[in-house]
Design a protein around this motif. Structure first.
Motif, PDB file in Angstrom:
ATOM      1  N   SER A  31       0.831  -1.196   0.000  1.00  0.00           N
ATOM      2  CA  SER A  31       0.000   0.000   0.000  1.00  0.00           C
ATOM      3  C   SER A  31       0.868   1.249   0.000  1.00  0.00           C
ATOM      4  O   SER A  31       2.043   1.224   0.399  1.00  0.00           O
ATOM      5  CB  SER A  31      -0.929   0.008   1.221  1.00  0.00           C
ATOM      6  OG  SER A  31      -0.182   0.085   2.425  1.00  0.00           O
ATOM      7  N   GLU A  32       0.284   2.361  -0.446  1.00  0.00           N
ATOM      8  CA  GLU A  32       1.047   3.600  -0.561  1.00  0.00           C
ATOM      9  C   GLU A  32       1.641   4.043   0.765  1.00  0.00           C
ATOM     10  O   GLU A  32       2.747   4.577   0.831  1.00  0.00           O
ATOM     11  CB  GLU A  32       0.150   4.715  -1.121  1.00  0.00           C
ATOM     12  CG  GLU A  32      -0.214   4.544  -2.591  1.00  0.00           C
ATOM     13  CD  GLU A  32      -0.995   5.730  -3.118  1.00  0.00           C
ATOM     14  OE1 GLU A  32      -1.126   6.730  -2.371  1.00  0.00           O
ATOM     15  OE2 GLU A  32      -1.475   5.668  -4.264  1.00  0.00           O
ATOM     16  N   SER A  73      -5.762  -2.352  -1.843  1.00  0.00           N
ATOM     17  CA  SER A  73      -5.474  -0.993  -2.309  1.00  0.00           C
ATOM     18  C   SER A  73      -6.550  -0.012  -1.860  1.00  0.00           C
ATOM     19  O   SER A  73      -6.293   1.188  -1.724  1.00  0.00           O
ATOM     20  CB  SER A  73      -5.344  -0.965  -3.835  1.00  0.00           C
ATOM     21  OG  SER A  73      -6.598  -1.231  -4.450  1.00  0.00           O
TER      22      SER A  73
END
Length: 296
Positions: A31-32, A73
């Motif tokens: 994930s970011e 996500s």
């Protein structure tokens, strides 16, 4: 982060030497925010005969893996790891039911495309890692004290025995028809316990849309400070009799990743070990995906 740690991540996806699709059914995701990470290995259904193709030309295994990645996500950093896995599993069912209708049944895993998996959540400030895994995606973590922990593929010894029996079947097969029958027998030797999913066989947790996924998965919270984590699908794994019972090779693998050039050094070494120790592989270079995560 104050009082926590930063992470450096090396990702790998190596295609099989018989790969027919530009994006096959092994995948990784981070994930970011660096809160969630995963590796998944999809398996299509039906195993034999003409496979159902989803929109975009995707097999069931590829669709399942993409669905898992999408669920993570869209997750929020504060989401519980188990809740995200369950949402992914529900969406896997919804997609299969939408496209295949009454061909799939939640209580019959033999009708469902699926994926082995290892999903992680990091609380970097508190220095806590949580991992949920099922079937043949492997996770190694090394603590700051040097202890090596290995989880995943808990039934690999039995699978290796089935693989040896398959080699015997192939040796006795001469015609194409006999070889096809041997391949079908191999599938049932290897997959029947996974498909039947007995409640006393919890090592075979897979994400396939069934209702009891939380009953079968493994879950662990690691509070001891971690130095390094690696997650790999079974295409980048070596025989468990050499590894799972002896962490020496796992330690060497970790050192290659950390100090010897990352996956560019570690993956060729894995392939060499596979070719020497597992001569009955179906392909010389099986597809693999992996993550190497450094806590710094």
């Amino acid at each position: 982060m104050n009082g926590g740690y930063d992470m450096r991540i090396l990702a790998m996806h190596d295609f099989a030497d018989d790969c027919l699709h530009p994006e096959d059914d092994n995948a990784w995701f981070v994930s970011e925010q660096g809160v969630f990470a995963l590796v998944a290995d999809g398996c299509s259904e039906p195993y034999f005969g003409k496979q159902f193709m989803y929109p975009g030309g995707l097999t069931g295994g590829q669709k399942v893996v993409r669905t898992i990645r999408q669920a993570f996500s869209s997750a929020n950093p504060e989401d519980d790891l188990g809740d995200v896995v369950i949402r992914a599993n529900e969406e896997i069912w919804n997609i299969q039911q939408k496209h295949r209708g009454n061909e799939v049944h939640r209580d019959d895993p033999a009708t469902l495309a699926n994926a082995s998996f290892s999903c992680l959540k990091f609380d970097r400030k508190a220095r806590i890692m949580e991992v949920i895994w099922g079937a043949d995606v492997f996770t190694i973590w090394v603590t700051r004290s040097g202890k090596v922990n290995i989880v995943g593929g808990d039934n690999r010894d039995a699978e290796m025995e089935r693989e040896r029996r398959y080699v015997e079947l192939v040796a006795d097969a001469h015609s194409d028809h006999e070889k096809e029958k041997a391949a079908q027998k191999r599938y049932w030797l290897e997959e029947f316990p996974r498909l039947k999913r007995k409640h006393d066989n919890v090592e075979y947790s897979i994400l396939n849309g069934s209702l009891d996924v939380a009953t079968h998965w493994h879950r662990e919270v690691v509070k001891e400070p971690i130095d390094f984590i690696v997650v790999v699908s079974d295409g980048a794994w070596i025989p468990m009799e050499d590894w799972g019972k002896n962490p020496v090779k796992a330690k060497y693998f970790v050192q290659l990743l950390k100090n010897g050039g990352g996956w560019d050094s570690a993956l060729p070494w894995i392939r060499e070990q596979q070719n020497h120790g597992l001569t009955n592989q179906r392909v010389k270079r099986p597809e693999a995906a992996g993550l190497a995560i450094f806590a710094e």
